[in-house]
Design a protein around this motif. Structure first.
Motif, PDB file in Angstrom:
ATOM      1  N   TRP A  74       0.835  -1.189   0.000  1.00 22.50           N
ATOM      2  CA  TRP A  74       0.000   0.000   0.000  1.00 22.50           C
ATOM      3  C   TRP A  74       0.878   1.251   0.000  1.00 22.50           C
ATOM      4  CZ3 TRP A  74      -4.001  -1.480   4.388  1.00 22.50           C
ATOM      5  CH2 TRP A  74      -4.748  -2.583   3.946  1.00 22.50           C
ATOM      6  N   ILE A  75       0.246   2.404  -0.278  1.00 20.74           N
ATOM      7  CA  ILE A  75       0.968   3.673  -0.262  1.00 20.74           C
ATOM      8  C   ILE A  75       0.129   4.743   0.437  1.00 20.74           C
ATOM      9  CG2 ILE A  75       2.192   3.181  -2.425  1.00 20.74           C
ATOM     10  CD1 ILE A  75       0.265   5.083  -3.834  1.00 20.74           C
ATOM     11  N   ASP A  76       0.827   5.753   0.934  1.00 15.23           N
ATOM     12  CA  ASP A  76       0.178   6.990   1.369  1.00 15.23           C
ATOM     13  C   ASP A  76       0.318   7.990   0.229  1.00 15.23           C
ATOM     14  OD1 ASP A  76      -0.542   6.113   3.889  1.00 15.23           O
ATOM     15  OD2 ASP A  76       1.268   6.861   4.863  1.00 15.23           O
ATOM     16  N   TYR A  77      -0.788   8.656  -0.103  1.00 13.27           N
ATOM     17  CA  TYR A  77      -0.775   9.636  -1.180  1.00 13.27           C
ATOM     18  C   TYR A  77      -0.900  11.028  -0.574  1.00 13.27           C
ATOM     19  CZ  TYR A  77      -1.828  11.762  -5.717  1.00 13.27           C
ATOM     20  OH  TYR A  77      -1.791  12.533  -6.845  1.00 13.27           O
ATOM     21  N   LEU A  78       0.165  11.820  -0.690  1.00 13.14           N
ATOM     22  CA  LEU A  78       0.196  13.162  -0.124  1.00 13.14           C
ATOM     23  C   LEU A  78      -0.265  14.166  -1.171  1.00 13.14           C
ATOM     24  CD1 LEU A  78       0.944  15.189   2.096  1.00 13.14           C
ATOM     25  CD2 LEU A  78       3.310  15.129   1.239  1.00 13.14           C
TER      26      LEU A  78
ATOM     27  N   GLY B  99      -1.990  19.020   1.392  1.00 14.15           N
ATOM     28  CA  GLY B  99      -1.461  18.459   2.632  1.00 14.15           C
ATOM     29  C   GLY B  99      -2.215  17.251   3.145  1.00 14.15           C
ATOM     30  N   GLU B 100      -3.341  16.916   2.520  1.00 14.57           N
ATOM     31  CA  GLU B 100      -4.123  15.751   2.938  1.00 14.57           C
ATOM     32  C   GLU B 100      -3.393  14.462   2.546  1.00 14.57           C
ATOM     33  OE1 GLU B 100      -8.581  13.795   2.154  1.00 14.57           O
ATOM     34  OE2 GLU B 100      -7.837  15.460   0.917  1.00 14.57           O
TER      35      GLU B 100
ATOM     36  N   THR C 215       5.491   7.071   0.633  1.00 14.52           N
ATOM     37  CA  THR C 215       4.607   8.228   0.465  1.00 14.52           C
ATOM     38  C   THR C 215       4.773   8.768  -0.938  1.00 14.52           C
ATOM     39  OG1 THR C 215       4.759   8.841   2.813  1.00 14.52           O
ATOM     40  CG2 THR C 215       4.038  10.546   1.277  1.00 14.52           C
ATOM     41  N   VAL C 216       3.705   8.680  -1.712  1.00 13.00           N
ATOM     42  CA  VAL C 216       3.713   9.214  -3.074  1.00 13.00           C
ATOM     43  C   VAL C 216       3.223  10.658  -3.021  1.00 13.00           C
ATOM     44  CG1 VAL C 216       2.707   9.024  -5.382  1.00 13.00           C
ATOM     45  CG2 VAL C 216       3.394   6.956  -4.136  1.00 13.00           C
TER      46      VAL C 216
END
Length: 278
Positions: free
Chosen positions: A125-129, A133-134, A210-211
């Motif tokens: 999985w990834i976090d999409y920034l 800023g969300e 984090t993408v």
């Protein structure tokens, strides 16, 4: 004692001076150090190479092999291939120049490899920034069904963002690597389709990178820029999904929210131009 897998990190760069430092720092501070780091540069004209050379000593102080490949400007596919084919590790972990890793990424992936010896392709999985800023968690592969043919699933929808992929190097080598046509900006999706018949996928249900969203990725110009290469990929690999799914993908790719947004923006520009002339 389990064999610790050798994971080569391949990071393509192109005029990445503004953000490569954060990404390299995130790789340098991994809980489990990489086997090697290969940065393949696509003929940058800014200070990218100088930034890379500043980091070289830091990696070597930790006994991590750090290679810088300076290529002519030939596009993403050729740049990625240059890094992949120079790698000495059994596994390839893809790093994008502007997407920092979580400290535990290589440790988690290494453990997954050791516990799943029959798997040759990992997705996490990834976090999409977002620009505002969300941060949004994207559970890649949440609809993947191991009981169904993988080629058809990946043809229906590309759920393999490159920064979230770690795979066996020999998979890529067997199919000749990424398409090196500079106009083929869908080179990663095309590669996944090309090697899909060999993929044995395991999804790691944890965000490990984090993408970072960039402004040019949400413009209408971006949609038109991707449309023709997407059509080429779908046509080239239509047999992966069959004629019905091919027709469905063509329709969905042509008529979607980005398409409507692009048309509206184009009409507004034309109207503005007309008013100016009147």
């Amino acid at each position: 004692m389990s064999h610790i897998p050798t994971i080569s990190v391949v990071c393509p760069t192109f005029n990445s001076e503004a953000y490569i430092e954060n990404t390299l720092e995130s790789i340098l501070t991994q809980q489990l150090p990489p086997y090697e780091v290969i940065v393949s540069d696509d003929g940058s004209s800014d200070g990218t190479i100088q930034k890379l050379k500043q980091f070289q000593q830091q990696f070597e102080q930790k006994n991590i092999c750090f290679k810088i490949i300076e290529n002519l400007h030939r596009g993403a596919g050729a740049t990625r291939n240059s890094g992949v084919f120079a790698a000495q590790g059994e596994w390839i972990a893809f790093a994008d120049a502007d997407d920092p890793w979580k400290p535990e990424k290589l440790s988690v992936v290494s453990q997954a490899i050791q516990s799943s010896p029959d798997t040759n392709f990992f997705l996490h999985w990834i976090d999409y920034l977002r620009l505002n800023g969300e941060v949004i968690l994207i559970p890649n592969g949440n609809k993947y069904n191991p009981d169904l043919p993988f080629p058809r699933q990946i043809y229906r929808r590309n759920f393999l963002p490159t920064p979230a992929v770690v795979c066996k190097k020999d998979l890529i080598v067997q199919v000749g690597g990424f398409d090196e046509d500079p106009a083929m900006i869908m080179e990663d999706y095309e590669l996944w389709l090309k090697l899909s018949h060999m993929v044995r996928l395991k999804v790691i249900e944890q965000s490990l990178v984090t993408v970072v969203e960039r402004g040019d990725s949400i413009s209408a110009k971006h949609y038109w820029h991707r449309y023709v290469p997407t059509m080429k990929v779908l046509l080239r690999h239509w047999e992966k999904g069959g004629l019905i799914l091919f027709a469905y993908r063509i329709l969905r790719t042509t008529i979607n929210k980005q398409w409507h947004r692009a048309i509206l923006m184009k009409l507004k520009k034309q109207q503005g131009h007309t008013h100016w002339r009147s």
